[in-house]
Design an enzyme around this catalytic site. Sequence first.
Site, PDB file in Angstrom:
ATOM      1  N   SER A 261       0.847  -1.188   0.000  1.00 48.55           N
ATOM      2  CA  SER A 261       0.000   0.000   0.000  1.00 48.55           C
ATOM      3  C   SER A 261       0.883   1.238   0.000  1.00 48.55           C
ATOM      4  O   SER A 261       2.103   1.145   0.076  1.00 48.55           O
ATOM      5  CB  SER A 261      -0.895   0.004   1.235  1.00 48.55           C
ATOM      6  OG  SER A 261      -0.123   0.344   2.366  1.00 48.55           O
ATOM      7  N   LYS A 262       0.222   2.375  -0.060  1.00 51.54           N
ATOM      8  CA  LYS A 262       0.913   3.674  -0.059  1.00 51.54           C
ATOM      9  C   LYS A 262       1.921   3.787   1.086  1.00 51.54           C
ATOM     10  O   LYS A 262       2.927   4.467   0.977  1.00 51.54           O
ATOM     11  CB  LYS A 262      -0.136   4.792   0.111  1.00 51.54           C
ATOM     12  CG  LYS A 262      -0.591   5.354  -1.227  1.00 51.54           C
ATOM     13  CD  LYS A 262       0.184   6.622  -1.550  1.00 51.54           C
ATOM     14  CE  LYS A 262       0.310   7.041  -2.960  1.00 51.54           C
ATOM     15  NZ  LYS A 262       1.574   6.940  -3.585  1.00 51.54           N
ATOM     16  N   ARG A 263       1.580   3.115   2.189  1.00 54.14           N
ATOM     17  CA  ARG A 263       2.463   3.147   3.353  1.00 54.14           C
ATOM     18  C   ARG A 263       3.884   2.716   2.999  1.00 54.14           C
ATOM     19  O   ARG A 263       4.850   3.108   3.626  1.00 54.14           O
ATOM     20  CB  ARG A 263       1.918   2.188   4.418  1.00 54.14           C
ATOM     21  CG  ARG A 263       1.327   2.841   5.601  1.00 54.14           C
ATOM     22  CD  ARG A 263       0.841   1.852   6.645  1.00 54.14           C
ATOM     23  NE  ARG A 263       0.493   0.541   6.149  1.00 54.14           N
ATOM     24  CZ  ARG A 263       1.221  -0.544   6.349  1.00 54.14           C
ATOM     25  NH1 ARG A 263       2.331  -0.485   7.033  1.00 54.14           N
ATOM     26  NH2 ARG A 263       0.820  -1.709   5.858  1.00 54.14           N
TER      27      ARG A 263
END
Length: 504
Positions: A261-263
């Site tokens: 994910s963006k994380r």
Amino acid sequence: MTDTLNLGPVRVRYAPSPTGDPHVGNLRTALLNWVFARHAGGQFIVRIEDTDRERMVDGAEERILEALDWLGLDWDEGPGKGGPFAPYVQSERKALDKYGDAARQLIANGHAYECTCTPERLEQLRQRQRAEKKPTGYDGYCRNKSADELAGEKAQGLASVVRFKVPLEGEVVFNDFLRGPLTFDPSLLQDFVILKSDGYPTYHLAHIVDDHEMQITHVLRSEEWISSTPRHVMMYEGFGWEPPEFVHLSILLGPDRSKLSKRHGDTALLEFRDKGFLPGTMFNFLSLLGWSAGDDEEVMTREQVIEKFSLDGLNAAPSIFDITKLEWMNGVYLRQLGVDALAELLLPELEADDGLPASISRPLDKVFVTELVPLIHERLKVIDRTEVSEMLSYFFEEEIELDPAEVVQKGMDEATTASALESAAARLESAEPFEAESLEQQFRTLCEELELKPRQLFGALRVSLTARRVAPPLFDTMVAIGRDRSVDRVRRAAGLLSGTGARA
Ligand code: GLU
């Protein structure tokens, strides 16, 4: 007549929904489909699945096609290209009533029904199910309504959707190419909507109708779709159609093994382009997410990937999206590029407004840029505009901004440094030949004469010439900067330290 077409044995599709900036995982799916088609001499079809009108994002379709182009994934049929099953955009296919026809077909053969339940009723149902701690989902209220009752409700203006009639007993089994037979209990699936009240199909209906019509032989898509596949298999049965082979690709995880994910940093494909990764690297890297050639080779050309590809090389185990590996691989690709090709890539980045400082006049001298390439070739991981401009700006600047304190090396003070630099400037003025190897020898001799360690003199020279502590090999740098500018810079540094020069 579609069945008289001379189609290849393998027909696969990439069916993105234009709901955002295309994700690396999504393009990995596209890529493996493409490679499979090219390996098998089949067709790769692009179909835009834009029936979820609320989730549409402006410009997303263009970005998807741009990403495909950048990776070099050309399509045989699809947007801008046409093909025997055009149009390849679902909203346009909806306008031809293809999905309405299909829904009516399922109603006619008893596998679907119209439902007039209002959103309010469905909400009450959900709340009741929650309160009773039961799974939420449609309760089949309209399943057995008579045609008259339904007609009456519709005449009163009640909107209707079409729901698939999920069998109340038995089990749904389908074969996943990588996982073998998978069994599901249909009673958990509830009668799901296949056609919405605005006439738009849901994904479930639309993609099946299209996959069937477009004669798709293999569906390679991400593992996230496995839980939807029982619905699709039931629908194939309802239509009396042969389902394609299902190949659910491995899930992508970040280095910490949680879902990518963006994380974890960038996840949009084109961000990698913008950050200076080469399309060849990205192609190679994505091909290895869930597939391996079965040998130890990791760095492969596009042609090698196509040649070595087989469905058996796909792996259901999660794949880690490892940015460190991607950077390493990009470095390998950059080093494989010749000096001229690299200069071509660097030139526009350096010339861009946010590249080299505005004080440096454009256009740059291409021959000079080409000469600089070997100096940074080894250190390059990405063609990042800011980074390469920072790496090279002092080669173009007339004067560099210098912090005199940085010039002074361990075991020296301002005065000894200033006088060493004065001697070095004099040596630079007369050094013959002005070539890296000979300069190094001459400056090693100077170290002995001045009783300095090479680390000390060379360190002071490096900072004086580049305003950096880390820079390419010192004597190559001198040659690239040129005799006159090198002498000036060294003298200026000496002046700053002895207090006679202008402060930077
Ligand atoms: N439109 C779906 C998506 O966005 C396609 C899924 C499939 O390949 O069936 O991923």
